[in-house]
Design a protein around this motif. Structure first.
Motif, PDB file in Angstrom:
ATOM      1  N   ALA A  54       0.845  -1.193   0.009  1.00  0.00           N
ATOM      2  CA  ALA A  54       0.075  -0.092  -0.095  1.00  0.00           C
ATOM      3  C   ALA A  54       0.829   1.310  -0.039  1.00  0.00           C
ATOM      4  CB  ALA A  54      -0.960  -0.132   1.178  1.00  0.00           C
ATOM      5  N   SER A  55       1.977   1.272   0.932  1.00  0.00           N
ATOM      6  CA  SER A  55       2.896   2.511   0.931  1.00  0.00           C
ATOM      7  C   SER A  55       3.688   2.581  -0.540  1.00  0.00           C
ATOM      8  CB  SER A  55       3.692   2.343   2.035  1.00  0.00           C
ATOM      9  OG  SER A  55       4.978   1.474   1.656  1.00  0.00           O
ATOM     10  N   LEU A  56       3.587   1.949  -1.270  1.00  0.00           N
ATOM     11  CA  LEU A  56       4.598   1.938  -2.606  1.00  0.00           C
ATOM     12  C   LEU A  56       3.419   2.275  -3.474  1.00  0.00           C
ATOM     13  CD1 LEU A  56       6.336  -1.571  -2.843  1.00  0.00           C
ATOM     14  CD2 LEU A  56       7.362   0.543  -2.438  1.00  0.00           C
ATOM     15  N   ALA A  57       2.122   1.982  -3.404  1.00  0.00           N
ATOM     16  CA  ALA A  57       1.039   2.677  -4.433  1.00  0.00           C
ATOM     17  C   ALA A  57       0.592   3.928  -4.202  1.00  0.00           C
ATOM     18  CB  ALA A  57      -0.375   1.775  -4.422  1.00  0.00           C
ATOM     19  N   LEU A  58       0.691   4.275  -2.823  1.00  0.00           N
ATOM     20  CA  LEU A  58      -0.081   5.597  -2.353  1.00  0.00           C
ATOM     21  C   LEU A  58       1.393   6.506  -2.467  1.00  0.00           C
ATOM     22  CD1 LEU A  58      -2.112   4.567   0.664  1.00  0.00           C
ATOM     23  CD2 LEU A  58      -2.824   5.721  -1.230  1.00  0.00           C
ATOM     24  N   ALA A  59       0.994   7.698  -3.259  1.00  0.00           N
ATOM     25  CA  ALA A  59       2.039   8.818  -3.459  1.00  0.00           C
ATOM     26  C   ALA A  59       2.173   9.608  -2.193  1.00  0.00           C
ATOM     27  CB  ALA A  59       1.523   9.855  -4.749  1.00  0.00           C
ATOM     28  N   ASN A  60       1.073   9.630  -1.458  1.00  0.00           N
ATOM     29  CA  ASN A  60       0.964  10.666  -0.139  1.00  0.00           C
ATOM     30  C   ASN A  60       0.941   9.715   0.981  1.00  0.00           C
ATOM     31  OD1 ASN A  60       0.786  12.854   1.163  1.00  0.00           O
ATOM     32  ND2 ASN A  60      -1.243  13.406   0.805  1.00  0.00           N
ATOM     33  N   SER A  61       1.962   9.189   1.051  1.00  0.00           N
ATOM     34  CA  SER A  61       1.961   8.125   2.041  1.00  0.00           C
ATOM     35  C   SER A  61       3.478   8.238   2.847  1.00  0.00           C
ATOM     36  CB  SER A  61       1.653   6.758   1.745  1.00  0.00           C
ATOM     37  OG  SER A  61       2.668   6.002   1.244  1.00  0.00           O
ATOM     38  N   THR A 152      -4.287  -4.835   5.570  1.00  0.00           N
ATOM     39  CA  THR A 152      -4.159  -3.094   5.575  1.00  0.00           C
ATOM     40  C   THR A 152      -4.333  -2.669   4.051  1.00  0.00           C
ATOM     41  OG1 THR A 152      -2.539  -3.660   7.036  1.00  0.00           O
ATOM     42  CG2 THR A 152      -2.197  -1.699   5.837  1.00  0.00           C
ATOM     43  N   LEU A 153      -4.153  -3.445   3.009  1.00  0.00           N
ATOM     44  CA  LEU A 153      -4.184  -2.910   1.676  1.00  0.00           C
ATOM     45  C   LEU A 153      -5.803  -2.643   1.505  1.00  0.00           C
ATOM     46  CD1 LEU A 153      -3.282  -1.800  -1.152  1.00  0.00           C
ATOM     47  CD2 LEU A 153      -3.013  -4.303  -1.533  1.00  0.00           C
ATOM     48  N   ASP A 154      -6.624  -3.724   1.871  1.00  0.00           N
ATOM     49  CA  ASP A 154      -8.348  -3.534   1.786  1.00  0.00           C
ATOM     50  C   ASP A 154      -8.578  -2.461   2.566  1.00  0.00           C
ATOM     51  OD1 ASP A 154      -8.827  -5.621  -0.184  1.00  0.00           O
ATOM     52  OD2 ASP A 154      -8.367  -7.330   1.613  1.00  0.00           O
ATOM     53  N   ALA A 155      -8.021  -2.095   3.764  1.00  0.00           N
ATOM     54  CA  ALA A 155      -8.795  -1.304   4.746  1.00  0.00           C
ATOM     55  C   ALA A 155      -8.447   0.045   4.128  1.00  0.00           C
ATOM     56  CB  ALA A 155      -8.105  -1.319   5.918  1.00  0.00           C
ATOM     57  N   ILE A 156      -7.088   0.292   3.550  1.00  0.00           N
ATOM     58  CA  ILE A 156      -6.714   1.531   2.987  1.00  0.00           C
ATOM     59  C   ILE A 156      -7.363   1.845   1.788  1.00  0.00           C
ATOM     60  CG2 ILE A 156      -4.969   2.499   1.733  1.00  0.00           C
ATOM     61  CD1 ILE A 156      -3.115   1.444   3.800  1.00  0.00           C
ATOM     62  N   ALA A 157      -7.826   0.782   0.715  1.00  0.00           N
ATOM     63  CA  ALA A 157      -8.602   0.896  -0.412  1.00  0.00           C
ATOM     64  C   ALA A 157     -10.079   1.583   0.100  1.00  0.00           C
ATOM     65  CB  ALA A 157      -8.680  -0.285  -0.909  1.00  0.00           C
ATOM     66  N   ARG A 158     -10.481   0.804   0.949  1.00  0.00           N
ATOM     67  CA  ARG A 158     -11.874   1.297   1.635  1.00  0.00           C
ATOM     68  C   ARG A 158     -11.928   2.623   2.129  1.00  0.00           C
ATOM     69  NH1 ARG A 158     -14.841  -2.799   4.648  1.00  0.00           N
ATOM     70  NH2 ARG A 158     -16.786  -1.950   3.618  1.00  0.00           N
ATOM     71  N   ALA A 159     -10.784   2.873   2.890  1.00  0.00           N
ATOM     72  CA  ALA A 159     -11.033   4.239   3.528  1.00  0.00           C
ATOM     73  C   ALA A 159     -10.553   5.441   2.147  1.00  0.00           C
ATOM     74  CB  ALA A 159      -9.556   4.284   4.477  1.00  0.00           C
ATOM     75  N   VAL A 160      -9.812   5.094   1.334  1.00  0.00           N
ATOM     76  CA  VAL A 160      -9.869   6.125   0.331  1.00  0.00           C
ATOM     77  C   VAL A 160     -11.051   6.061  -0.577  1.00  0.00           C
ATOM     78  CG1 VAL A 160      -8.708   6.290  -2.169  1.00  0.00           C
ATOM     79  CG2 VAL A 160      -7.200   5.397   0.039  1.00  0.00           C
ATOM     80  N   ALA A 161     -12.138   5.101  -0.652  1.00  0.00           N
ATOM     81  CA  ALA A 161     -13.082   5.104  -1.371  1.00  0.00           C
ATOM     82  C   ALA A 161     -14.127   6.107  -0.347  1.00  0.00           C
ATOM     83  CB  ALA A 161     -13.748   3.879  -1.424  1.00  0.00           C
ATOM     84  N   MET A 162     -13.963   5.946   0.817  1.00  0.00           N
ATOM     85  CA  MET A 162     -14.794   6.691   1.952  1.00  0.00           C
ATOM     86  C   MET A 162     -14.480   8.158   1.657  1.00  0.00           C
ATOM     87  SD  MET A 162     -15.172   5.674   5.791  1.00  0.00           S
ATOM     88  CE  MET A 162     -16.478   5.401   6.763  1.00  0.00           C
ATOM     89  N   LEU A 163     -13.270   8.708   1.744  1.00  0.00           N
ATOM     90  CA  LEU A 163     -12.969  10.025   1.828  1.00  0.00           C
ATOM     91  C   LEU A 163     -12.616  10.730   0.550  1.00  0.00           C
ATOM     92  CD1 LEU A 163      -9.908   9.062   4.468  1.00  0.00           C
ATOM     93  CD2 LEU A 163     -12.057  10.203   4.691  1.00  0.00           C
TER      94      LEU A 163
END
Length: 190
Positions: A54-61, A152-163
């Motif tokens: 997830a940290s590799l995929a997210l530019a702002n992390s 963790t990757l699934d949770a971050i994806a869901r948080a991004v969708a929510m936000l």
């Protein structure tokens, strides 16, 4: 006399066995929200380390390690204004609160995550971003130990969708599904 089997070579970047490497498929996801991954030291070497992916995929992390005996954690970044904690229970933000500028994500087992919140008092003061329980059909490698459990990757994806909307989260969801698919197809070779 038993013969010792040498471990499969791993990708230095995504930590998966080389034959399962996801690096070529890791998208670059831009978000307004900064994601601060607080990874338990015991997660670093795990093959299932989706926080690293997830940290590799997210530019702002940013990826920080909790519990390292050689690198103490600077907790000042955890108390920056607008910081929330992605966690299934605790003090949620009021409905009229502005969206978080930074979300702390604990990359750990459930028991490790609970201990992290006990050992880092600043985490207990943060408003919580609480995700709804995962829908049936979410691709997983194993059953979670917590009703709201997911990688963790699934949770971050869901948080991004929510936000930030489902379009922003789609590349992370696809990456999570691809990871599970590759490992499942490989079976015992993982």
């Amino acid at each position: 006399m038993s013969r010792r089997v040498s471990p499969r070579p791993r990708c230095d970047r995504c930590n998966l066995p080389s034959h399962l490497c996801l690096c070529a498929e890791i998208p670059r996801v831009e978000t307004r929200t900064r994601f601060l991954l607080l990874q338990h030291v015991m997660e670093i070497a795990k093959k299932s380390n989706t926080g690293r992916v997830a940290s590799l995929a997210l530019a702002n992390s940013r990826l920080l390690i909790h519990g390292s005996p050689v690198e103490p954690l600077d907790t000042a970044v955890l108390s920056e204004p607008g910081t929330w904690l992605l966690f299934p229970d605790g003090p949620t933000a009021p409905p009229d609160a502005p969206a978080p500028r930074q979300v702390v994500v604990l990359d750990a087992s459930w028991s490790q995550a609970r201990r992290m919140t006990q050992r880092l008092p600043v985490l207990r003061t943060l408003p919580r971003l609480v995700l709804p329980p995962p829908e049936p059909g979410l691709l997983r490698l194993r059953e979670p130990t917590h009703p709201s459990g997911m990688s963790t990757l699934d949770a971050i994806a869901r948080a991004v969708a929510m936000l930030e909307g489902t379009e922003a989260a789609a590349p992370l969801e696809q990456l999570a599904a691809l990871r599970v698919q590759r490992i499942a197809e490989c079976g015992t070779l993982y």
